[in-house]
Design an enzyme around this catalytic site. Structure first.
Site, short mmCIF file in Angstrom:
data_model
loop_
_atom_site.label_atom_id
_atom_site.label_comp_id
_atom_site.label_asym_id
_atom_site.label_seq_id
_atom_site.Cartn_x
_atom_site.Cartn_y
_atom_site.Cartn_z
N ARG A 266 37.87 40.89 40.82
CA ARG A 266 37.92 39.76 40.67
C ARG A 266 36.92 39.37 39.79
O ARG A 266 36.31 37.62 39.31
CB ARG A 266 38.22 38.83 42.62
N ASN B 123 42.92 40.59 35.01
CA ASN B 123 43.39 39.71 35.20
C ASN B 123 42.21 38.94 36.34
O ASN B 123 42.10 37.77 37.27
CB ASN B 123 44.16 39.85 35.19
N ASP C 114 47.05 48.50 45.03
CA ASP C 114 47.53 46.80 43.97
C ASP C 114 46.25 46.12 44.62
O ASP C 114 46.74 44.56 45.07
CB ASP C 114 48.33 46.24 43.69
O1 DOR Z 1 50.68 40.16 43.93
C1 DOR Z 1 49.79 40.14 43.39
N1 DOR Z 1 49.19 39.88 42.92
N2 DOR Z 1 51.09 41.05 42.11
C2 DOR Z 1 50.28 41.19 41.38
O2 DOR Z 1 49.94 42.40 40.35
C3 DOR Z 1 49.19 40.73 40.93
C4 DOR Z 1 47.63 40.31 41.96
C5 DOR Z 1 46.47 39.62 42.19
O3 DOR Z 1 45.67 39.87 40.99
O4 DOR Z 1 46.51 38.22 42.19
#
Ligand code: DOR
Length: 452
Positions: A76, A106, A315
């Protein structure tokens, strides 16, 4: 054969401990051995080594694993530091027995130019408890940055979102995906949900309960995106790595395309299932792609045990409890997991769902195979001295209060598990042991051998 004997005292000697070794000829084997470490590298492996060391470790009931790698985390930073940052996320990784993380693009701004990628590496210096690599992100209009990002020696490759998840990155046009894939030299890492199908489902369903999450983010949507990515890779003679696969249909398709496509599964998809998880956890179980029913979960386990899956990642996708409490579907998707990945999977090992060897394979050799990771993941002279030490027999209860992530929650709160992280060694330093962090952040960049 004469062994090389250094004149000076070496840094660390792991003495007479059960260790998980690997060689191409013999595969995995659990053996009692000594491991000599100096200058952050493994110097020697064998029984009866006679080095003099500054530090000697011997724990009779503990197993030494190669340092485990989590190839999908979201830490993040920059932009969403109220959810997590590189310091807190990597601390959670260390406590979870992870020695290297590959972090996702992201963030805000998203990591979509070389300059922004370099900025992440600068931020990481001296602030990460574990080793790190950062993905570059592919978007509709950054094809010209792809090579520059991939050229970074510590970039595992490019990540794309084919369906919108968290953050602004989205590639829903075939042409944009093709532009990116054409430029990749490393495997393209793909979040495979089909945006057109997602939009259509959402407008028809108008979902207002998290129980509908697997219908909105349907099996067809995942299969369609996975097929498109793999078919395009075949046309262009490129490689793709499909992240967090959730459906039996994708498992079947990917099994038949193993020459160009590899894939990942997550512990939450192997452990929780619909609809129970949504009744019990509400939006805390909301993630993309979603947790599905037991039939799909069984297909994922078959894929694990038949050797079709190549990597296992967490993840780790933290959101605060306040954010998660927003009414569905405004609640963000994502589940934290870097600290619980290994304990949850050790519990599965103890329940004979998979072998310890297979688990470690998914978090070491699998990662090496997909990403050409250099000098990590194997206990072998010349490799980096990263180790995860585990107590396979310890029973304990996972608790929110022990989570180092800023979001301080886990969907596994209250779960009793068998198997725990005992200690973590990174670059030859004992960084963690039995609940205590013993060093400042010592993480270093990880390297890839397919960088030009
Ligand atoms: O549920 C998800 N949240 N899947 C992802 O691949 C991205 C992630 C996020 O960045 O919060």
């Amino acid at each position: 054969m004469m062994r090389y004997m250094p004149k000076t005292v070496i840094e660390l000697l792991i003495k007479n401990m059960k260790s998980l070794l690997w060689s191409p000829q013999k595969g995995w084997r659990l053996e009692v051995t000594d491991i000599a470490v100096d200058q952050g590298k493994i110097l020697d492996v064998g029984l009866g080594l006679s080095y003099v060391a500054h530090k000697e470790l011997h724990f009779p009931n503990i197993v030494v694993l190669p340092g485990l790698i989590d190839s999908q985390v979201h830490f993040r930073e920059p932009g969403y530091e109220h959810k997590e940052d590189l310091y807190s996320g990597s601390k959670a990784a260390l406590l979870g027995g992870i020695t290297t993380v590959f972090e996702m693009p992201n963030t805000n701004p998203p990591t979509i130019t070389r300059q922004l990628l370099d900025d992440k590496f600068n931020r990481a210096k001296g602030r990460m408890f574990v080793n790190y690599a950062f993905y570059g992100g592919g978007t509709k209009d950054n094809a010209s940055s792809i090579c520059d990002m991939e050229d970074h020696p510590s970039c595992p490759g490019i990540k794309v979102f084919m369906g919108s998840s968290f953050g602004p990155m989205l590639i829903d046009q075939e042409e944009a995906l093709s532009q990116i894939l054409q430029r990749t030299q490393k495997p393209l890492t793909v979040h495979a949900e089909d945006e057109t199908i997602l939009q259509k489902n959402k407008s028809e369903l108008n979902p207002n309960s998290v129980i509908q999450h697997p219908q909105w983010r349907s099996e067809e949507s995942c299969l369609s995106a996975t097929k498109r990515a793999v078919n395009l890779a075949r046309q262009l003679n490129k490689r793709v790595h499909i992240l967090h696969v959730t459906t039996a249909q994708e498992v079947e398709f990917l099994r038949q395309n193993r020459d160009i496509a590899t894939f990942e599964v997550l512990p939450q998809h192997l452990t929780l299932y619909a609809p129970d998880c949504y009744h019990e956890l509400g939006t805390l179980a909301q993630q993309n792609p979603p947790i599905r029913d037991k039939n799909h979960q069984e297909a994922l386990w078959r894929a694990v045990n038949n050797g079709w899956v190549t990597t296992l990642g967490s993840d780790h996708a933290p959101h605060t409890l306040e954010e998660k409490k927003r009414p569905y579907p405004q609640s963000p998707s994502g589940i934290p997991g870097v600290q619980t990945l290994l304990p949850i999977m050790l519990d599965h090992v103890n329940h004979n769902r998979l072998s310890l060897e297979r688990l470690v394979d998914l978090m070491t050799i699998g990662v090496i195979r997909v990403f050409n990771l250099k000098n990590k993941g194997i206990i072998r002279p010349g490799f980096d001295a990263d180790f995860t030490l585990v107590d396979l027999n310890k029973m304990w209860t996972i608790d929110n209060k022990d989570m180092a992530s800023k979001c301080r929650w886990t969907p596994f709160h209250g779960k009793r598990v068998k198997g725990a992280v005992f200690a973590v060694i990174i670059g030859g330093h004992l960084c963690y042991q039995e609940g205590e962090i013993l060093t400042e952040p010592m993480g270093q960049p990880a390297y890839f051998s397919n960088t030009k």
